[in-house]
Enzyme design. Sequence first.
Site, PDB file in Angstrom:
ATOM      1  N   HIS A 136       0.847  -1.193   0.000  1.00  0.00           N
ATOM      2  CA  HIS A 136       0.000   0.000   0.000  1.00  0.00           C
ATOM      3  C   HIS A 136       0.874   1.232   0.000  1.00  0.00           C
ATOM      4  CE1 HIS A 136      -3.186   2.809   1.149  1.00  0.00           C
ATOM      5  NE2 HIS A 136      -3.997   1.893   0.655  1.00  0.00           N
TER       6      HIS A 136
ATOM      7  N   ASP B 186      -7.881  -5.571   0.109  1.00  0.00           N
ATOM      8  CA  ASP B 186      -8.349  -6.355  -1.028  1.00  0.00           C
ATOM      9  C   ASP B 186      -7.952  -7.821  -0.973  1.00  0.00           C
ATOM     10  OD1 ASP B 186      -9.688  -4.298  -2.331  1.00  0.00           O
ATOM     11  OD2 ASP B 186      -7.783  -3.465  -2.988  1.00  0.00           O
TER      12      ASP B 186
HETATM   13  N1  CMC Z   1       4.152  -7.446  -4.864  1.00  0.00           N
HETATM   14  C1  CMC Z   1       5.480  -7.418  -5.061  1.00  0.00           C
HETATM   15  N2  CMC Z   1       6.244  -6.325  -4.923  1.00  0.00           N
HETATM   16  C2  CMC Z   1       5.631  -5.181  -4.581  1.00  0.00           C
HETATM   17  C3  CMC Z   1       4.243  -5.119  -4.360  1.00  0.00           C
HETATM   18  C4  CMC Z   1       3.490  -6.307  -4.506  1.00  0.00           C
HETATM   19  N3  CMC Z   1       2.169  -6.305  -4.324  1.00  0.00           N
HETATM   20  N4  CMC Z   1       3.880  -3.851  -4.032  1.00  0.00           N
HETATM   21  C5  CMC Z   1       5.018  -3.136  -4.047  1.00  0.00           C
HETATM   22  N5  CMC Z   1       6.079  -3.938  -4.370  1.00  0.00           N
HETATM   23  C6  CMC Z   1       7.483  -3.541  -4.451  1.00  0.00           C
HETATM   24  C7  CMC Z   1       7.747  -2.755  -5.740  1.00  0.00           C
HETATM   25  O1  CMC Z   1       8.162  -3.615  -6.783  1.00  0.00           O
HETATM   26  C8  CMC Z   1       8.828  -1.803  -5.295  1.00  0.00           C
HETATM   27  O2  CMC Z   1      10.058  -2.489  -5.307  1.00  0.00           O
HETATM   28  P1  CMC Z   1      11.426  -1.710  -5.652  1.00  0.00           P
HETATM   29  O3  CMC Z   1      11.586  -0.698  -4.542  1.00  0.00           O
HETATM   30  O4  CMC Z   1      12.464  -2.796  -5.612  1.00  0.00           O
HETATM   31  O5  CMC Z   1      11.242  -1.088  -7.001  1.00  0.00           O
HETATM   32  C9  CMC Z   1       8.470  -1.487  -3.843  1.00  0.00           C
HETATM   33  O6  CMC Z   1       7.712  -2.621  -3.376  1.00  0.00           O
HETATM   34  C10 CMC Z   1       7.639  -0.236  -3.669  1.00  0.00           C
HETATM   35  O7  CMC Z   1       6.511  -0.322  -4.541  1.00  0.00           O
HETATM   36  P2  CMC Z   1       5.856   0.929  -5.264  1.00  0.00           P
HETATM   37  O8  CMC Z   1       5.052   0.467  -6.440  1.00  0.00           O
HETATM   38  O9  CMC Z   1       6.890   1.979  -5.510  1.00  0.00           O
HETATM   39  O10 CMC Z   1       4.908   1.448  -4.112  1.00  0.00           O
HETATM   40  P3  CMC Z   1       3.626   2.319  -4.304  1.00  0.00           P
HETATM   41  O11 CMC Z   1       3.387   2.978  -3.010  1.00  0.00           O
HETATM   42  O12 CMC Z   1       3.749   3.191  -5.500  1.00  0.00           O
HETATM   43  O13 CMC Z   1       2.502   1.233  -4.639  1.00  0.00           O
HETATM   44  C11 CMC Z   1       0.651  -0.189  -4.572  1.00  0.00           C
HETATM   45  C12 CMC Z   1       1.489   0.848  -3.821  1.00  0.00           C
HETATM   46  C13 CMC Z   1      -0.636  -0.469  -3.788  1.00  0.00           C
HETATM   47  C14 CMC Z   1       0.236   0.350  -5.957  1.00  0.00           C
HETATM   48  C15 CMC Z   1       1.496  -1.481  -4.750  1.00  0.00           C
HETATM   49  O14 CMC Z   1       1.871  -1.984  -3.488  1.00  0.00           O
HETATM   50  C16 CMC Z   1       0.771  -2.554  -5.565  1.00  0.00           C
HETATM   51  O15 CMC Z   1       0.808  -2.506  -6.800  1.00  0.00           O
HETATM   52  N6  CMC Z   1       0.087  -3.523  -4.876  1.00  0.00           N
HETATM   53  C17 CMC Z   1      -0.686  -4.507  -5.545  1.00  0.00           C
HETATM   54  C18 CMC Z   1      -2.025  -3.896  -5.947  1.00  0.00           C
HETATM   55  C19 CMC Z   1      -2.957  -3.741  -4.763  1.00  0.00           C
HETATM   56  O16 CMC Z   1      -3.137  -4.649  -3.957  1.00  0.00           O
HETATM   57  N7  CMC Z   1      -3.614  -2.556  -4.699  1.00  0.00           N
HETATM   58  C20 CMC Z   1      -4.618  -2.278  -3.678  1.00  0.00           C
HETATM   59  C21 CMC Z   1      -4.257  -1.152  -2.767  1.00  0.00           C
HETATM   60  S1  CMC Z   1      -5.371  -1.105  -1.384  1.00  0.00           S
HETATM   61  C22 CMC Z   1      -6.851  -0.594  -2.065  1.00  0.00           C
HETATM   62  C23 CMC Z   1      -6.975   0.849  -2.169  1.00  0.00           C
HETATM   63  O17 CMC Z   1      -6.830   1.560  -1.130  1.00  0.00           O
HETATM   64  O18 CMC Z   1      -7.249   1.330  -3.296  1.00  0.00           O
END
Ligand code: CMC
Length: 434
Positions: free
Chosen positions: A311, A369
């Site tokens: 998240h 989720d």
């Molecule tokens: N599985 C594997 N690796 C992950 C995941 C995951 N679900 N989420 C983040 N990472 C890794 C990502 O690859 C990155 O690694 P690195 O630093 O080596 O490049 C690091 O963790 C940070 O990720 P980010 O994408 O920069 O973080 P963010 O804050 O931009 O993304 C997120 C947050 C929710 C988009 C992401 O965690 C994700 O895509 N999760 C899966 C989708 C999901 O479950 N979304 C629902 C969110 S809750 C519902 C809502 O409130 O809308």
Amino acid sequence: MKSDLKESGSVTITRNGESFDFPVYKAGEGPDVFDIRKLYAMTGAFTFDPGFTSTASCESKITFIDGDRGILLYRGYPIDQLADNSDFLEVAYLLLKGDLPQGKDREDFRSAITRHTMVHEQLKMFYSGFRRDAHPMAIMVGVVGALAAFYHDSTDITDPKQRLIATHRMIAKMPTIAAMAYKYSTGQAFVFPRNDLDYTSNFMRMCFAVGAEDYVINPVLSSALDKIFILHMDHEQNASTSTVRLAGSSGANPFACIAAGIASLWGPAHGGANEAALNMLEEIGTVDRIPEFINRAKDKNDPFRLMGFGHRVYKNYDPRATVMRKACHEVLDELGIKDEPLLQVAMELERIALEDEYFIEKKLYPNIDFYSGITLRALGFPTDMFTVLFAVARTVGWIAQWSEMIEDPLQKIGRPRQIYTGAPKRDYVSTDER
Ligand code: CMC
């Protein structure tokens, strides 16, 4: 909204030997903010913050999240207490008005919402313009956007009375519109709302009753869905809420703004994640395949992510996920679903991921989720309706945030800037000289 910004010092930026002071405001809870509104005028520079990871876009009194400690408060009340003790309309009132309702206010609000649940008969015609296999979120974006064409007596955003009517209409009609989207996809007739049922039971009945047979409300199941709705109602300045605020900042009518929020919510990184999480659990299928998927999630060259994990704000267990996991067990127990294979996969995946160095180091925990897909499916909803249910609940947060913005004396049209790294000014080259 009365501004409660309290100056608590200043921060100095030094550039080319010159120093500039900016006020610092103390937050009621959470990080302080640097007020850089005059930054450009004073220094000639912008800040650079793609994804707004360090930017507070507004002052708000609605929802507070402490992502490091896994805390979520609506108007100061912890989410688990509200989910356990309250109900949808009471929490909706809380988010909109700032306090839990009492006495006549409580009844008046319930009555206002209950009596606005029907939709204009002509709105039904919109549905027949869609293909039967259309994604219900596509239908939601279209139909909700079209509401402004039906209810123009509540689109003047400068009139508080019209804003209130639009608010009641949005919250009341959203379940009807969502249930109609579902019914349309099944080929069944639309079911009228019933005023003697509570908000969530009425929604379930509009989805699952058919002309030939009424739907028998199961209080355990409708209470579980009510909880799920409460968990989804608001979440601070997330992508869809910021979209609603940005759309509304231009003075657009509330129906158009909520349609914009629905469009943003649809994405798999936001509201679409519950659908994606269930699809992922299905793809994994059995516990023995989990290591393969964990390895894929960790592989930099593989775009696969564990859906329902991670998240932007929570760097701890999402407090909504705790309530959701409990609701999931309640629903499966009530329905007598023993040994649901997807639940086995989910629990084992959660256990393994929480012990894995990659997930620990990146602070990736299950989010809301992760368990919601299993629960919603057990309640009888098809996968493509999951995000629609999210939209029904989040409408309350969107409209509360939109109202707060309209009443904010500091409100301005949202207009971010950029750092331009494209071509410098150059002269047009005719076709034969390129
Ligand atoms: N599985 C594997 N690796 C992950 C995941 C995951 N679900 N989420 C983040 N990472 C890794 C990502 O690859 C990155 O690694 P690195 O630093 O080596 O490049 C690091 O963790 C940070 O990720 P980010 O994408 O920069 O973080 P963010 O804050 O931009 O993304 C997120 C947050 C929710 C988009 C992401 O965690 C994700 O895509 N999760 C899966 C989708 C999901 O479950 N979304 C629902 C969110 S809750 C519902 C809502 O409130 O809308």
